[in-house]
Design a protein around this motif. Structure first.
Motif, PDB file in Angstrom:
ATOM      1  N   GLU A 157     -10.739  11.060  -2.027  1.00 23.85           N
ATOM      2  CA  GLU A 157     -11.351  12.264  -1.475  1.00 23.85           C
ATOM      3  C   GLU A 157     -10.524  13.512  -1.800  1.00 23.85           C
ATOM      4  O   GLU A 157     -11.063  14.555  -2.172  1.00 23.85           O
ATOM      5  CB  GLU A 157     -11.503  12.125   0.048  1.00 23.85           C
ATOM      6  CG  GLU A 157     -12.629  11.206   0.474  1.00 23.85           C
ATOM      7  CD  GLU A 157     -13.996  11.777   0.110  1.00 23.85           C
ATOM      8  OE1 GLU A 157     -14.204  12.987   0.255  1.00 23.85           O
ATOM      9  OE2 GLU A 157     -14.855  10.990  -0.326  1.00 23.85           O
ATOM     10  N   MET A 158      -9.228  13.409  -1.641  1.00 20.99           N
ATOM     11  CA  MET A 158      -8.350  14.560  -1.886  1.00 20.99           C
ATOM     12  C   MET A 158      -8.352  14.983  -3.347  1.00 20.99           C
ATOM     13  O   MET A 158      -8.138  16.148  -3.673  1.00 20.99           O
ATOM     14  CB  MET A 158      -6.925  14.247  -1.418  1.00 20.99           C
ATOM     15  CG  MET A 158      -6.785  14.193   0.082  1.00 20.99           C
ATOM     16  SD  MET A 158      -5.066  13.901   0.585  1.00 20.99           S
ATOM     17  CE  MET A 158      -5.197  14.093   2.374  1.00 20.99           C
ATOM     18  N   LYS A 159      -8.590  14.018  -4.222  1.00 24.03           N
ATOM     19  CA  LYS A 159      -8.653  14.315  -5.660  1.00 24.03           C
ATOM     20  C   LYS A 159      -9.771  15.300  -5.994  1.00 24.03           C
ATOM     21  O   LYS A 159      -9.749  15.957  -7.036  1.00 24.03           O
ATOM     22  CB  LYS A 159      -8.869  13.028  -6.454  1.00 24.03           C
ATOM     23  CG  LYS A 159      -7.630  12.187  -6.626  1.00 24.03           C
ATOM     24  CD  LYS A 159      -6.786  12.681  -7.783  1.00 24.03           C
ATOM     25  CE  LYS A 159      -7.528  12.437  -9.100  1.00 24.03           C
ATOM     26  NZ  LYS A 159      -6.805  12.994 -10.237  1.00 24.03           N
ATOM     27  N   ASN A 160     -10.755  15.417  -5.111  1.00 24.16           N
ATOM     28  CA  ASN A 160     -11.871  16.337  -5.333  1.00 24.16           C
ATOM     29  C   ASN A 160     -11.541  17.783  -5.001  1.00 24.16           C
ATOM     30  O   ASN A 160     -12.349  18.676  -5.245  1.00 24.16           O
ATOM     31  CB  ASN A 160     -13.079  15.901  -4.487  1.00 24.16           C
ATOM     32  CG  ASN A 160     -13.654  14.577  -4.945  1.00 24.16           C
ATOM     33  OD1 ASN A 160     -13.755  14.318  -6.143  1.00 24.16           O
ATOM     34  ND2 ASN A 160     -14.034  13.716  -4.001  1.00 24.16           N
ATOM     35  N   VAL A 161     -10.360  18.006  -4.438  1.00 24.49           N
ATOM     36  CA  VAL A 161      -9.962  19.358  -4.044  1.00 24.49           C
ATOM     37  C   VAL A 161      -9.288  20.055  -5.224  1.00 24.49           C
ATOM     38  O   VAL A 161      -8.281  19.569  -5.751  1.00 24.49           O
ATOM     39  CB  VAL A 161      -9.012  19.321  -2.835  1.00 24.49           C
ATOM     40  CG1 VAL A 161      -8.527  20.735  -2.490  1.00 24.49           C
ATOM     41  CG2 VAL A 161      -9.710  18.691  -1.639  1.00 24.49           C
ATOM     42  N   GLU A 162      -9.856  21.166  -5.646  1.00 20.54           N
ATOM     43  CA  GLU A 162      -9.321  21.889  -6.799  1.00 20.54           C
ATOM     44  C   GLU A 162      -7.882  22.324  -6.542  1.00 20.54           C
ATOM     45  O   GLU A 162      -7.567  22.885  -5.496  1.00 20.54           O
ATOM     46  CB  GLU A 162     -10.178  23.119  -7.089  1.00 20.54           C
ATOM     47  CG  GLU A 162      -9.771  23.854  -8.353  1.00 20.54           C
ATOM     48  CD  GLU A 162     -10.682  25.027  -8.681  1.00 20.54           C
ATOM     49  OE1 GLU A 162     -10.353  25.774  -9.622  1.00 20.54           O
ATOM     50  OE2 GLU A 162     -11.710  25.199  -7.997  1.00 20.54           O
ATOM     51  N   GLY A 163      -7.012  22.043  -7.501  1.00 19.66           N
ATOM     52  CA  GLY A 163      -5.619  22.440  -7.393  1.00 19.66           C
ATOM     53  C   GLY A 163      -4.711  21.396  -6.786  1.00 19.66           C
ATOM     54  O   GLY A 163      -3.484  21.500  -6.895  1.00 19.66           O
ATOM     55  N   ALA A 164      -5.279  20.377  -6.134  1.00 19.92           N
ATOM     56  CA  ALA A 164      -4.461  19.353  -5.484  1.00 19.92           C
ATOM     57  C   ALA A 164      -3.901  18.367  -6.511  1.00 19.92           C
ATOM     58  O   ALA A 164      -4.591  17.955  -7.442  1.00 19.92           O
ATOM     59  CB  ALA A 164      -5.272  18.598  -4.436  1.00 19.92           C
ATOM     60  N   ILE A 165      -2.642  18.009  -6.329  1.00 22.99           N
ATOM     61  CA  ILE A 165      -1.981  16.960  -7.121  1.00 22.99           C
ATOM     62  C   ILE A 165      -1.703  15.839  -6.130  1.00 22.99           C
ATOM     63  O   ILE A 165      -0.838  15.960  -5.260  1.00 22.99           O
ATOM     64  CB  ILE A 165      -0.678  17.470  -7.759  1.00 22.99           C
ATOM     65  CG1 ILE A 165      -0.948  18.681  -8.654  1.00 22.99           C
ATOM     66  CG2 ILE A 165       0.004  16.357  -8.554  1.00 22.99           C
ATOM     67  CD1 ILE A 165       0.301  19.418  -9.088  1.00 22.99           C
ATOM     68  N   VAL A 166      -2.441  14.753  -6.237  1.00 21.10           N
ATOM     69  CA  VAL A 166      -2.440  13.727  -5.193  1.00 21.10           C
ATOM     70  C   VAL A 166      -1.752  12.456  -5.682  1.00 21.10           C
ATOM     71  O   VAL A 166      -2.080  11.925  -6.751  1.00 21.10           O
ATOM     72  CB  VAL A 166      -3.881  13.397  -4.744  1.00 21.10           C
ATOM     73  CG1 VAL A 166      -3.855  12.457  -3.543  1.00 21.10           C
ATOM     74  CG2 VAL A 166      -4.648  14.676  -4.402  1.00 21.10           C
ATOM     75  N   GLY A 167      -0.816  11.971  -4.870  1.00 24.41           N
ATOM     76  CA  GLY A 167      -0.118  10.744  -5.211  1.00 24.41           C
ATOM     77  C   GLY A 167      -0.115   9.768  -4.056  1.00 24.41           C
ATOM     78  O   GLY A 167      -0.488  10.112  -2.931  1.00 24.41           O
ATOM     79  N   ALA A 168       0.303   8.552  -4.337  1.00 24.69           N
ATOM     80  CA  ALA A 168       0.380   7.498  -3.330  1.00 24.69           C
ATOM     81  C   ALA A 168       1.835   7.249  -2.962  1.00 24.69           C
ATOM     82  O   ALA A 168       2.695   7.125  -3.832  1.00 24.69           O
ATOM     83  CB  ALA A 168      -0.241   6.214  -3.852  1.00 24.69           C
ATOM     84  N   GLY A 169       2.100   7.185  -1.652  1.00 25.08           N
ATOM     85  CA  GLY A 169       3.430   6.858  -1.171  1.00 25.08           C
ATOM     86  C   GLY A 169       3.450   5.491  -0.512  1.00 25.08           C
ATOM     87  O   GLY A 169       2.409   4.872  -0.291  1.00 25.08           O
ATOM     88  N   THR A 170       4.648   5.020  -0.198  1.00 28.30           N
ATOM     89  CA  THR A 170       4.845   3.703   0.412  1.00 28.30           C
ATOM     90  C   THR A 170       4.248   2.595  -0.465  1.00 28.30           C
ATOM     91  O   THR A 170       3.676   1.626   0.035  1.00 28.30           O
ATOM     92  CB  THR A 170       4.257   3.639   1.844  1.00 28.30           C
ATOM     93  OG1 THR A 170       4.470   4.886   2.512  1.00 28.30           O
ATOM     94  CG2 THR A 170       4.968   2.565   2.671  1.00 28.30           C
ATOM     95  N   VAL A 171       4.377   2.744  -1.768  1.00 24.20           N
ATOM     96  CA  VAL A 171       3.917   1.718  -2.711  1.00 24.20           C
ATOM     97  C   VAL A 171       5.037   0.683  -2.859  1.00 24.20           C
ATOM     98  O   VAL A 171       6.147   1.018  -3.283  1.00 24.20           O
ATOM     99  CB  VAL A 171       3.557   2.335  -4.078  1.00 24.20           C
ATOM    100  CG1 VAL A 171       3.165   1.250  -5.081  1.00 24.20           C
ATOM    101  CG2 VAL A 171       2.434   3.352  -3.915  1.00 24.20           C
ATOM    102  N   VAL A 172       4.757  -0.567  -2.491  1.00 27.81           N
ATOM    103  CA  VAL A 172       5.808  -1.585  -2.464  1.00 27.81           C
ATOM    104  C   VAL A 172       5.506  -2.808  -3.328  1.00 27.81           C
ATOM    105  O   VAL A 172       6.298  -3.752  -3.360  1.00 27.81           O
ATOM    106  CB  VAL A 172       6.100  -2.045  -1.016  1.00 27.81           C
ATOM    107  CG1 VAL A 172       6.608  -0.884  -0.174  1.00 27.81           C
ATOM    108  CG2 VAL A 172       4.861  -2.661  -0.368  1.00 27.81           C
ATOM    109  N   SER A 173       4.374  -2.790  -4.045  1.00 24.14           N
ATOM    110  CA  SER A 173       4.036  -3.948  -4.876  1.00 24.14           C
ATOM    111  C   SER A 173       3.228  -3.501  -6.089  1.00 24.14           C
ATOM    112  O   SER A 173       2.625  -2.413  -6.086  1.00 24.14           O
ATOM    113  CB  SER A 173       3.218  -4.968  -4.081  1.00 24.14           C
ATOM    114  OG  SER A 173       1.928  -4.450  -3.783  1.00 24.14           O
ATOM    115  N   ALA A 174       3.183  -4.356  -7.095  1.00 25.17           N
ATOM    116  CA  ALA A 174       2.396  -4.062  -8.288  1.00 25.17           C
ATOM    117  C   ALA A 174       0.909  -3.977  -7.952  1.00 25.17           C
ATOM    118  O   ALA A 174       0.169  -3.175  -8.534  1.00 25.17           O
ATOM    119  CB  ALA A 174       2.641  -5.137  -9.350  1.00 25.17           C
TER     120      ALA A 174
END
Length: 202
Positions: free
Chosen positions: A56-73
């Motif tokens: 959803e956030m990826k649809n916001v113009e100008g936003a650079i969206v990443g994932a945190g708390t990634v602990v596995s492949a």
């Protein structure tokens, strides 16, 4: 042009660390943050709504969206499928780092001690999340760690507040800080807090 983790870390002084429980709130939250001047958004994979929130956030113009708390492949794959533009992990192991590094996705792994940093350098990494920052000894500890690792740059996260952020940002190896204080009770409050955070200068 390929965007690097260094580029992302230097986009704004604070990266909001977001725990999203309701995906319906994701887009208006992102809109308030971006409008307030914080374009880099880290959505932690701590809730069932996180992956949908990233999309959803990826649809916001100008936003650079990443994932945190990634602990596995597997989580890395899910985060990429949701549209993540960068990956943040709370710690650093070769198992989690290898597939992310091989994919060339901007990667910010967590470190808390010299061994962690040396492991990262061995993997070709130079940009790290110092986590949990305050519990790991605070700014005094990071200054001691940074001294022998002159090439390393950091994003301290964990216990950073609006009041303490300027002191962290004044330390040259710190490119930005991660903050969970940005999101307010209303989207208007979030925008106001984001604007204040975006104005923090070293």
């Amino acid at each position: 042009m390929t965007v690097t983790i260094s580029d992302i870390m230097q986009t704004s002084p604070v990266i909001p660390v977001l725990v999203v429980h309701d995906a319906a709130q994701a887009r208006p939250m992102a809109e308030a943050l971006v409008k307030g001047g914080l374009r880099v958004l880290e959505v932690t994979l701590r809730t069932p709504a996180a992956l949908e929130a990233i999309a959803e956030m990826k649809n916001v113009e100008g936003a650079i969206v990443g994932a945190g708390t990634v602990v596995s492949a597997e989580q890395f794959k899910q985060a990429m499928d949701a549209g993540s533009e960068f990956i943040v992990s709370p710690g650093l192991t070769e198992t989690i780092a290898r597939p992310i590094i091989d994919s060339r996705v901007p990667f910010l792994p967590g470190i808390a001690n010299a061994g962690d940093i040396m492991r990262g350098l061995d993997l070709g990494l130079t940009h790290f999340k110092f986590f949990p920052a305050e519990a790991s000894g605070g700014l005094k500890a990071l200054k001691a760690l940074a001294a022998p690792f002159y090439q390393a740059k950091f994003c301290p996260t964990g216990g950073i507040t609006e009041a303490s952020a300027p002191e962290w940002l004044a330390f040259d190896p710190v490119l930005c800080v991660g903050g969970s204080w940005i999101v307010g009770a209303t989207h208007a409050e979030t925008e106001t807090r984001a604007h204040a955070a975006a104005g923090l200068k070293a």
